[in-house]
Design an enzyme around this catalytic site. Structure first.
Site, PDB file in Angstrom:
ATOM      1  N   ASN A  90     -11.124   4.113 -10.460  1.00  0.00           N
ATOM      2  CA  ASN A  90     -10.396   2.857 -10.736  1.00  0.00           C
ATOM      3  C   ASN A  90     -11.281   1.614 -10.569  1.00  0.00           C
ATOM      4  OD1 ASN A  90     -10.404   3.107  -7.906  1.00  0.00           O
ATOM      5  ND2 ASN A  90      -8.391   2.175  -7.672  1.00  0.00           N
ATOM      6  N   ASN A 276      -1.549   2.688   0.347  1.00  0.00           N
ATOM      7  CA  ASN A 276      -0.743   3.486  -0.566  1.00  0.00           C
ATOM      8  C   ASN A 276      -1.334   4.895  -0.669  1.00  0.00           C
ATOM      9  OD1 ASN A 276       1.079   4.269  -2.450  1.00  0.00           O
ATOM     10  ND2 ASN A 276       0.078   3.251  -4.172  1.00  0.00           N
ATOM     11  N   ASP A 303     -10.263   7.838   1.480  1.00  0.00           N
ATOM     12  CA  ASP A 303      -9.601   6.800   0.669  1.00  0.00           C
ATOM     13  C   ASP A 303     -10.146   5.423   1.058  1.00  0.00           C
ATOM     14  OD1 ASP A 303      -8.083   5.473  -1.201  1.00  0.00           O
ATOM     15  OD2 ASP A 303      -6.137   6.054  -0.359  1.00  0.00           O
TER      16      ASP A 303
HETATM   17  O1  DOR Z   1      -4.208   2.177  -0.717  1.00  0.00           O
HETATM   18  C1  DOR Z   1      -4.740   2.490  -1.765  1.00  0.00           C
HETATM   19  N1  DOR Z   1      -5.773   1.803  -2.249  1.00  0.00           N
HETATM   20  N2  DOR Z   1      -4.269   3.539  -2.443  1.00  0.00           N
HETATM   21  C2  DOR Z   1      -4.727   3.847  -3.675  1.00  0.00           C
HETATM   22  O2  DOR Z   1      -4.270   4.810  -4.243  1.00  0.00           O
HETATM   23  C3  DOR Z   1      -5.736   3.010  -4.327  1.00  0.00           C
HETATM   24  C4  DOR Z   1      -6.535   2.289  -3.339  1.00  0.00           C
HETATM   25  C5  DOR Z   1      -7.364   1.185  -3.931  1.00  0.00           C
HETATM   26  O3  DOR Z   1      -8.016   1.401  -4.971  1.00  0.00           O
HETATM   27  O4  DOR Z   1      -7.425   0.115  -3.330  1.00  0.00           O
HETATM   28 ZN    ZN Z   2      -4.459   7.080  -4.203  1.00  0.00          ZN
END
Ligand code: DOR
Ligand code: ZN
Length: 435
Positions: A90, A276, A303
């Site tokens: 992303n 998230n 993460d």
């Molecule tokens: O907390 C999160 N941050 N969950 C995700 O799935 C994406 C991530 C982000 O790219 O900041």
């Molecule tokens: Zn995620």
């Protein structure tokens, strides 16, 4: 590269105390090698783990270099004991083409602090509508084996089915961010007593569990591998357990923050705790810890989600979700698995290195030291605690939820192909030192 290094007296996980001679990037000998002229690293009292492997890192480059770059993110990785990280797709532009994944891999090589394995997007632009160029990314120089729309759920069952069918042809895998989008519209935190009390819209556990249950069935139907990102609820664990018992090719990761923190943190209204999937309840934390120990959850993944100040230092509802993870993950894993005095280091190696390397199909990582193998390993001081100071982290961002917290173990050194990316707890300062 001709120099050699002798690591003296480390407690090698799975083997016991021995010296390790590293030469030309590989392990030359283990035992009591004689090594005239080698640089000596005193590892007395240190635990030697295979280099950690992170299945879930947001490096933010290209596009959000104000939050993190491949350079700063992999420095944070090395400081956390990692020798390889999987970079989530992303970015801006999204890593949905061979060109972008090759660029990210090349930036990783140029930085030299950790191997960077790009994850490719499942759908074009993470839009959830059309499959991305999965085959071109797999065939590219970046050799992508794992695909994910992380940040977004692949919510369309038909698209997920097609993606699973596609990756099956080359033994790839899909990593799903399980979040039924209609059930989490407007959600700000875990749905429960705390969200009711604070009046914040809730993200119900069932939004994760319903997608995991569906995707287990789809993966089983197709006969392809599925991996679940950041599993956060007790019920998700039970669905995965049942799938594994039936022989479905499912794997799952848990994040350090879901092993330690609960939604009670939202009482502070500090957006550093917004993530998230959200922080859940005590019962979920306990179930996730047990599942990690047992192996129903296969791996710890950070993460690591750096955010620039303008995206985090604002009111809760406007803040982006996500928190830093790379530099603190090992300590929190050790704490969650019983603490430094009683932790089973072999289990730590399994969940933070060997198994994630297998899931990511990284053959040179997650290997216990043997002569001939690449020298990718980490030296941990199990009795030296440290206090988290955000401004002292290697990450470009400072959104750690552990500020001021004392964490139990310290990374003393990290070796990537025989080169110390970290030594005496300090980063090697120039990229050239790592080439
Ligand atoms: O907390 C999160 N941050 N969950 C995700 O799935 C994406 C991530 C982000 O790219 O900041
Ligand atoms: Zn995620």
């Amino acid at each position: 590269m001709t120099e050699s290094t002798l690591i003296k007296g480390a407690d090698i996980v799975g083997r016991g105390r021995a010296d390790v001679l590293v030469r030309e990037g590989r392990i030359a000998e283990i035992g009591t090698p004689s090594a005239a002229g080698a640089a000596v690293v005193d590892a007395d009292g240190l635990v030697l783990l295979p280099g950690l492997v992170d299945l879930h890192t947001h490096l933010r480059e290209p596009g959000r270099e104000d939050a993190e770059t491949v350079y700063t993110g992999t420095r944070a990785a090395a400081k956390g004991g990692y020798t390889a990280v999987c970079a989530m797709a992303n970015s801006y532009p999204v890593a949905d083409t061979a060109g972008v994944v090759e660029q990210v891999a090349a930036l990783g090589r140029a930085a030299g602090y950790a191997d960077v394995q790009p994850i490719g997007a499942v759908s074009v632009g993470l839009g959830g509508e059309r499959l991305a160029e999965i085959g071109a990314m797999a065939d590219s120089a970046a050799k992508v084996r794992m695909f994910s729309d992380d940040g977004h759920c692949v919510a369309d069952a038909r698209l997920m089915r097609r993606a699973l069918e596609y990756v099956k042809t080359f033994d790839g895998r899909i990593a799903q961010h399980a979040e039924e989008p209609r059930l989490t519209e407007g959600a700000q935190m875990n749905e429960g007593a705390v969200s009711a009390e604070l009046g914040l819209p809730g993200w119900p556990a069932v939004a994760e569990e319903a997608i995991i249950a569906r995707d287990v069935l789809l993966a089983e139907h197709v006969g392809a591998r599925i991996h679940f990102c950041h599993v956060s609820t007790a019920r998700s664990v039970e669905i995965i357990r049942e799938a594994k018992d039936r022989g479905v090719a499912v794997t799952a990761e848990v994040c350090p923050h879901h092993l330690l923190l609960t939604d009670a943190r939202a009482h502070t209204y500090d957006p550093v705790y917004k993530v998230n999937p959200p922080l859940r309840g005590d019962g979920d934390v306990a179930a996730l810890r047990a599942a990690l120990a047992e192996g129903v959850v296969d791996a710890v993944a950070t993460d690591h989600a750096p955010h620039a100040p303008q995206d985090k230092d604002c009111e809760w509802s406007a803040a982006r979700p996500g928190m830093l993870g790379l530099e603190t993950a090992l300590s929190i894993t050790v704490a969650a698995l019983g603490g430094p005095e009683s932790v089973d280091w072999d289990l730590v190696a399994e969940r933070t290195s060997r198994t994630p390397a297998r899931i990511a199909a990284l053959a040179a990582h997650g290997r216990d030291p043997e002569p001939g193998l690449e020298a990718n390993f980490t030296l941990v001081d199990p009795s030296r605690s440290w206090t988290v100071v955000p401004s002292e982290l290697a990450s470009l961002s400072q959104n750690t939820p552990y500020a001021g917290m004392e964490l139990p173990v310290t990374i003393q050194a990290t070796f990537l192909r025989g080169r110390a990316t970290v030594l005496d707890g300090k980063l090697a300062e120039t990229a050239e030192e790592n080439q």
